[in-house]
Write a protein that holds these residues in place. Structure first.
Motif, PDB file in Angstrom:
ATOM      1  N   LEU A 178      -3.072   4.876   4.842  1.00  0.00           N
ATOM      2  CA  LEU A 178      -2.818   6.063   5.453  1.00  0.00           C
ATOM      3  C   LEU A 178      -2.304   6.439   6.722  1.00  0.00           C
ATOM      4  CD1 LEU A 178      -4.695   8.231   2.918  1.00  0.00           C
ATOM      5  CD2 LEU A 178      -2.790   6.882   2.321  1.00  0.00           C
ATOM      6  N   ASP A 203       1.821  14.988  -1.821  1.00  0.00           N
ATOM      7  CA  ASP A 203       0.728  15.224  -2.672  1.00  0.00           C
ATOM      8  C   ASP A 203       0.129  16.448  -2.227  1.00  0.00           C
ATOM      9  OD1 ASP A 203      -1.139  13.865  -4.098  1.00  0.00           O
ATOM     10  OD2 ASP A 203      -1.901  12.434  -3.079  1.00  0.00           O
ATOM     11  N   GLU A 228       0.721  -1.061  -0.169  1.00  0.00           N
ATOM     12  CA  GLU A 228      -0.001   0.362   0.079  1.00  0.00           C
ATOM     13  C   GLU A 228       0.813   1.274   0.002  1.00  0.00           C
ATOM     14  OE1 GLU A 228      -2.925   2.880  -0.587  1.00  0.00           O
ATOM     15  OE2 GLU A 228      -2.977   0.604  -0.772  1.00  0.00           O
ATOM     16  N   ALA A 238      -8.552   6.686  -4.258  1.00  0.00           N
ATOM     17  CA  ALA A 238      -7.044   6.023  -4.296  1.00  0.00           C
ATOM     18  C   ALA A 238      -6.580   6.064  -2.728  1.00  0.00           C
ATOM     19  CB  ALA A 238      -6.304   7.978  -4.623  1.00  0.00           C
ATOM     20  N   TYR A 239      -7.105   6.873  -1.661  1.00  0.00           N
ATOM     21  CA  TYR A 239      -7.570   6.793  -0.474  1.00  0.00           C
ATOM     22  C   TYR A 239      -7.926   6.385   0.518  1.00  0.00           C
ATOM     23  CZ  TYR A 239      -5.741  11.756  -0.972  1.00  0.00           C
ATOM     24  OH  TYR A 239      -4.876  12.667  -2.439  1.00  0.00           O
ATOM     25  N   SER A 254       4.934  10.483   1.056  1.00  0.00           N
ATOM     26  CA  SER A 254       4.392  10.830  -0.284  1.00  0.00           C
ATOM     27  C   SER A 254       3.360  11.494  -0.520  1.00  0.00           C
ATOM     28  CB  SER A 254       4.661  10.026  -0.769  1.00  0.00           C
ATOM     29  OG  SER A 254       5.799   8.571  -1.598  1.00  0.00           O
ATOM     30  N   LEU A 255       2.983  11.757   0.889  1.00  0.00           N
ATOM     31  CA  LEU A 255       1.385  12.170   0.997  1.00  0.00           C
ATOM     32  C   LEU A 255       1.538  13.798   1.473  1.00  0.00           C
ATOM     33  CD1 LEU A 255      -0.791   9.403   2.931  1.00  0.00           C
ATOM     34  CD2 LEU A 255      -0.709  10.574   0.563  1.00  0.00           C
ATOM     35  N   ALA A 282      -6.593  13.132   4.627  1.00  0.00           N
ATOM     36  CA  ALA A 282      -6.442  11.787   4.451  1.00  0.00           C
ATOM     37  C   ALA A 282      -5.169  12.079   5.306  1.00  0.00           C
ATOM     38  CB  ALA A 282      -5.562  11.637   2.877  1.00  0.00           C
ATOM     39  N   GLN A 337       0.775   4.281  -2.668  1.00  0.00           N
ATOM     40  CA  GLN A 337       1.135   5.568  -2.664  1.00  0.00           C
ATOM     41  C   GLN A 337       1.994   6.625  -3.221  1.00  0.00           C
ATOM     42  OE1 GLN A 337      -1.839   7.196  -1.437  1.00  0.00           O
ATOM     43  NE2 GLN A 337      -2.909   5.355  -0.807  1.00  0.00           N
ATOM     44  N   ARG A 338       2.535   5.841  -3.337  1.00  0.00           N
ATOM     45  CA  ARG A 338       3.889   6.616  -4.045  1.00  0.00           C
ATOM     46  C   ARG A 338       3.525   6.378  -5.484  1.00  0.00           C
ATOM     47  NH1 ARG A 338       8.984   6.627  -2.054  1.00  0.00           N
ATOM     48  NH2 ARG A 338       9.068   4.235  -1.230  1.00  0.00           N
ATOM     49  N   PRO A 363       3.301   5.739   3.699  1.00  0.00           N
ATOM     50  CA  PRO A 363       3.205   6.863   2.919  1.00  0.00           C
ATOM     51  C   PRO A 363       3.039   8.329   2.831  1.00  0.00           C
ATOM     52  CG  PRO A 363       1.372   4.983   3.271  1.00  0.00           C
ATOM     53  CD  PRO A 363       1.729   5.128   4.143  1.00  0.00           C
TER      54      PRO A 363
END
Length: 523
Positions: free
Chosen positions: A329, A341, A238, A324-325, A337-338, A364, A242-243, A334
């Motif tokens: 999380l 994002d 996961e 996507a979420y 990356s978030l 998220a 997320q990446r 992740p």
């Protein structure tokens, strides 16, 4: 296929047409969906895209083709590198004499595409050669795997932008960077889909080892046919999903730069390939014993929606939707990356007035607070600039009121948090007029992510550097405001604002970035 030449030194038209036909056939047999999507563009562009695809596919087959020994793979890659140099050579007749169809079509593509450089192809060959190592592993994303993904897939974005072109008013550099991000996203889908095949058939591991170790796994466990996915592995996969989603989102900024005919195949590749991420989830994150795939009917049914979104004012990718979420999380991997994002969503929202994606990204992050501990004074204190606020906030309403007036333009909101005070500065367009509100701050020693701001306030108007103290508005006089702040790292924070009293802005979201010394003159 050998090529012959005519009087002006070009490859004969007949041979070139045959070469392009061969490339089209390779594309259709390898990816019917991409072949269909690319066929929606003009013939001239379509043929050149097929030439790019066929040459890249030949490199891929030389690396991973069935029943090839290591030495045979090396020889095939060496041959394709010679073909590449021939395709970019000024002496086409002699250089292309013993080249394959891919090189003949590519040579013609090079002549018809002045901005197409040999460097992306050379980077790809370097990446493919790295697959022939005895021990294919990558220690980290930042230092190792990202470079590999750029070489074998990100560079394809550069090739395609050269062929597809951009709108006249578009920023070429932004379009190229977004195309690289999309290539990296697609390669990450490859990595996630093929973990079992790569690890257990080829003894290759493309998941970064630091991420593998972080969840308590080892490379040897993943190589073993005895290992079956567990909660640790689900967290690992996961995190990589997320990446990939981050890079899909980063690629969004390049879609408006593409002409319509180019958006459609680009979005088709992203959406249909990106759908494999959902398939991996549906399979219980088991990409060790099974391979995720989309059916032909799913691909065909996706095309009408892609077409409708491609013609929109702000084209989007379905793979970037709310789905996507997930609850994953809350896991640590992740988080980094978030954070990136969120900033990408802020940038896109400020250009398109589409605030939904920022809210979704913030929610998220609030589910998984990536800080190792709550914010302390060292993170709280300092100067911050507001880069985004929810439409219902006071600042957003102020900006809307400026439209069409004498101060029309982009207002700026700055914040300084010190020991015992919080100063908010609204800088009006033109940097001539500003409002400064200073309030007391009581940082709770237990709930250090919550700051209570309240009376006494000072309220002043500054015009051309002259300060004019004003009486604070009566309706604010007895109000204390609760700022629940999530400090994502030293340079980024998001805040939810609520007020005690009749007037409330509960739920207003703010995104701030820390201001450095050279930026701080405004305060």
């Amino acid at each position: 296929m050998s090529s012959s030449s005519d009087v002006d030194g070009n490859v004969n038209v007949g041979d070139t047409l045959k070469a392009y036909a061969y490339c089209a056939q390779v594309t259709r047999l390898s990816s019917a969906t991409f072949h269909l999507a690319a066929s929606l563009g003009p013939d001239d562009v379509r043929d050149r895209i097929f030439a790019l695809y066929a040459f890249c596919r030949a490199l891929d087959e030389a690396t991973d083709g069935d029943n090839l020994s290591l030495n045979e793979s090396k020889q095939k890659i060496d041959k394709l590198e010679r073909d590449l140099r021939a395709a970019f050579s000024d002496d086409d007749d002699a250089a292309l004499a013993n080249c394959g169809c891919e090189a003949v079509a590519l040579a013609d593509t090079v002549r018809r595409t002045p901005s197409l450089s040999m460097q992306p192809f050379e980077e790809m060959i370097q990446g493919m050669r790295s697959d022939l190592r005895d021990d294919v592993r990558f220690n980290t994303w930042d230092d190792d795997l990202r470079t590999y993904c750029y070489r074998v897939a990100g560079v394809v974005g550069l090739m395609c932008v050269a062929v597809l072109g951009t709108k006249r008013e578009a920023n070429q550099k932004d379009a190229e960077e977004a195309a690289v991000d999309l290539g990296i996203a697609l390669q990450l889908v490859n990595v996630i889909r093929d973990v079992g095949e790569d690890a257990r058939e080829r003894r290759r591991l493309y998941l970064p080892l630091d991420s593998v170790n972080r969840v308590g796994l080892s490379a040897e466990e993943l190589f073993s046919s005895e290992y079956t996915p567990d909660e640790r592995y689900e967290r690992l996969v996961e995190g990589e999903i997320q990446r990939a989603l981050l890079y899909f989102r980063r690629s969004l900024r390049g879609l408006p730069a593409l002409p319509l005919f180019a958006r459609i195949p680009t979005m088709a590749a992203a959406d249909i390939y990106g759908a494999l991420l959902a398939k991996v989830r549906m399979n219980g994150y088991d990409n060790l014993s099974q391979r995720a795939y989309t059916t032909s009917s799913e691909k065909i049914l996706a095309l009408p929606g892609i077409l409708l979104r491609a013609i929109g004012r702000t084209p989007t990718l379905k793979v970037c939707g709310d789905s996507a979420y997930t609850n994953w999380l809350a896991k640590p991997e992740p988080a980094r990356s978030l954070v990136q994002d969120l900033l990408v969503m802020v940038e896109l929202s400020n250009k398109s007035d589409d605030d939904h994606a920022v809210e979704a990204a913030a929610k998220a992050l609030e589910c998984c607070n990536p800080c190792t501990s709550p914010a302390r004074d060292s993170l709280l204190l300092g100067e911050w600039e507001l880069v985004w606020s929810s439409p219902g906030s006071d600042f957003a309403r102020l900006e809307r009121r400026l439209r069409g007036g004498p101060l029309e333009g982009q207002a700026k909101s700055l914040q300084e948090i010190g020991n015992g005070y919080s100063r908010n500065v609204v800088v009006f367009p033109g940097d001539f007029v500003r409002v400064v509100i200073t309030a007391t701050v009581d940082a709770d020693s237990v709930k250090v992510d919550t700051t209570n701001v309240g009376p006494p306030y000072t309220f002043e108007l500054q015009i051309a550097g002259i300060s004019i103290p004003l009486k604070f508005p009566a309706e604010f006089a007895q109000e204390r405001t609760c700022l629940r702040t999530l400090y994502l790292d030293e340079d980024l924070k998001i805040s939810r604002v609520g007020a005690f009293g009749e007037r409330t802005t509960e739920g207003s979201l703010f995104v701030h970035v820390r201001r450095r010394a050279e930026q701080s003159r405004d305060l």
